[in-house]
Design an enzyme around this catalytic site. Structure first.
Site, PDB file in Angstrom:
ATOM      1  NE  ARG A 198      11.446  25.543 -39.999  1.00 24.66           N
ATOM      2  CZ  ARG A 198      12.087  26.189 -40.731  1.00 24.66           C
ATOM      3  NH1 ARG A 198      12.732  27.384 -40.373  1.00 24.66           N
ATOM      4  NH2 ARG A 198      12.341  26.148 -41.937  1.00 24.66           N
ATOM      5  CG  ASP A 217      12.843  28.143 -47.249  1.00 28.71           C
ATOM      6  OD1 ASP A 217      12.857  29.615 -47.510  1.00 28.71           O
ATOM      7  OD2 ASP A 217      13.368  27.894 -46.140  1.00 28.71           O
TER       8      ASP A 217
END
Length: 535
Positions: free
Chosen positions: A165, A449
């Site tokens: 990613r 996150d």
């Protein structure tokens, strides 16, 4: 360090960096920047135009100009690629050595190797992360903990498929300049992996695969598709070798799922329900539109909320109608070794979540911790059996309107002092860790996150600017109240942290949190000012 004209490395060069910052890799970064850089800036500007229109009372709808694409039922994406046929469990995490080995060994089918929200874009993190992926493909990676525990890879046939990613389109890479301008973080992460690891992955019978974050439109997906074509041609790799799963984690993208699949169709591996960023996007885009778009405490917003249910059901229907995988959302719970009762309650919630997803037709789902892999696999095994996916579950009965996707006001739940305190505490603790180089942080038994931190600070901003009163105390959310709670929650963190508190960057974290949560001008992403605070 580079012989490529117009390319300058401004970051410090550490051990083995030359294995990643090769002439071939930097030449590809430069080519992509020169081909796509201007278009990237135009599309980022288009985001601001759309957000201003929403702030002025506008709305979102399915696009009339792309109706023909939606109405044409004949087109399909490419068939699932090797290593991506069965995706019933996917694990996510940053690319440090320990996580690389643990994730690949976890029993998950796919590892989302994260250079984005679970990672801090510290220069050393970005380059050593690429080294770790390269070493993993070479099977030369190993790790020994401070306690003396050794970590080594299992056999290749037991390892998860690596899916990288890259950073979102909005982030720069300030340590690489192309013709005097910062490179795109997205294109840098993509190009470095392609040049150093794509052939290694192909040699193992798979391909270079990617998760694409923070996309807001089919035109942004088209730009990724062009990047794939440019890179494959430059490296002599057949077109269509790359496959990408797009995270539908912004509310504008929810109205363009068909078009996003269409733009990437020869490179598409499906869509993912990136639910935490999706909540952040809802708040961000409608932050000044009054109580109709004000969400309750972030931890009380369930996937059963009507607007979230509409989003996920539309995603499954859209994907399966085009032969694409639909991947479910993150289970962020971190098992506790000290509190079995906490584990019991949380595991049951995870089971319910994965049961709902598998029943809805998702082909797999995400977990943040290796201990959750068996539970997620068990739930999906019970539905899939020996089948690799549920692409045959078309969900023709699903009908989702624009109003359904925007029905935020129907979300049950309260706005409480505990919720406000949680937003503030999580925001402060996460930013202190982020500024210290760690982007995946266990706080209150949840893996936080950048996406969840964005929800926390955006919720505080929204409550402040929409005259919100706490349902439990009746107190209005004001700058004074938030400032007091910041001091109180910081004191709690200090008491609990001991000496570690003093090594963390809490002064900087407080200043940054106030900037992105309390200022009248809303920061589009907290990572933008945060990035400027790191070397």
């Amino acid at each position: 360090m580079t012989n490529i004209d117009g390319v300058q490395i401004t970051g410090q060069v550490g051990p083995r960096y030359e294995e990643i910052l090769t002439d071939e890799a930097l030449s590809l970064v430069a080519t992509l920047h020169r081909e796509l850089g201007a278009r990237r800036q135009e599309l980022l500007a288009a985001r601001h135009v759309r957000q201003r229109a929403l702030a002025d009372g506008g709305t979102l709808d399915f696009l009339p100009e792309t109706k023909a694409i939606r109405d044409d039922r004949s087109w399909r994406v490419a068939p699932p690629a090797p290593g991506l046929v069965d995706r019933r469990v996917e694990i996510t995490g940053p690319t440090d050595k320990k996580m690389t080995i643990n994730a690949l060994n976890s029993g998950a089918k796919v590892w989302l190797a994260d250079f984005e929200d679970a990672n801090t874009p510290l220069w050393d993190n970005m380059i050593t992360g690429q080294l770790n992926l390269s070493d993993a493909l070479d099977r030369t990676i190993d790790y020994t903990s401070d306690e003396g525990k050794d970590y080594q890879l299992k056999g290749d046939d037991e390892l998860a498929t690596i899916v990288v990613r890259p950073r979102g389109w909005h982030l720069d890479e300030k340590h690489i300049l192309i013709d005097g301008n910062r490179a795109s973080g997205s294109l840098t992460d993509f190009a470095l992996y392609m040049a150093t690891s794509a052939r290694k992955q192909l040699a193992k019978g798979k391909g270079p695969y990617f998760y694409l974050a923070k996309n807001e439109s089919y035109l942004e997906a088209r730009m990724w598709n062009d990047a794939f074509t440019i890179a494959q041609d430059a490296l002599g790799i057949p077109r269509g070798t790359i496959r990408a799963t797009v995270l539908i984690e912004t509310i504008p993208a929810a109205f363009q799922m068909e078009e996003i699949l269409y733009e990437l169709r020869e490179h598409s591996a499906g869509l993912n329900a990136g639910r935490w960023d999706y909540l952040f996007s809802v708040i961000k885009n409608f932050r000044s539109r009054g109580r109709d778009f004000v969400l309750p405490d972030r931890n009380s917003v369930a996937m059963t909320a009507p607007f979230m249910r509409a989003y996920t059901e539309l995603l499954v229907k859209t994907c399966h109608g085009r032969g694409a995988h639909a991947i479910g959302g993150m289970a962020a719970f971190i098992p506790s070794r000290r509190d079995p009762e906490v584990n019991k309650v949380a595991m049951e919630k995870v089971r319910q979540d994965k049961t709902r997803e598998s029943g809805d037709g998702f082909d797999g789902s995400w977990v943040a911790h290796p201990d959750l892999v068996p539970l997620c696999r068990e739930v999906f095994d019970s539905v899939l059996g020996d089948r690799p996916n549920q692409l045959d579950k078309l969900r023709d009965e699903v009908s989702v309107t624009a109003e359904d996707l925007l029905s935020v006001a129907k979300t049950p739940g309260e706005i409480t002092e505990a919720g406000l305190r949680n937003d503030i505490s999580v925001g402060l603790q996460y930013l202190a860790s982020w500024l210290n180089g760690s982007g995946a942080v266990a706080i209150f038994n949840l893996m936080e996150d950048a996406a969840t931190a964005e929800i926390a600070r955006s919720q505080v901003w929204q409550w402040l600017h929409n005259d919100v009163t706490l349902d439990d105390s009746g107190e209005k959310v004001t700058q004074k109240l938030v400032a007091r709670i910041i001091d109180e929650e910081l004191a709690k963190v200090k008491d609990a942290g001991g000496e570690e508190f003093h090594t963390a960057r809490y002064d900087d974290a407080v200043a940054l949190f106030k900037e992105v949560a309390l200022a009248d001008d809303y920061s589009e992403f907290l990572t933008l000012p945060a990035y400027e605070r790191m070397p």
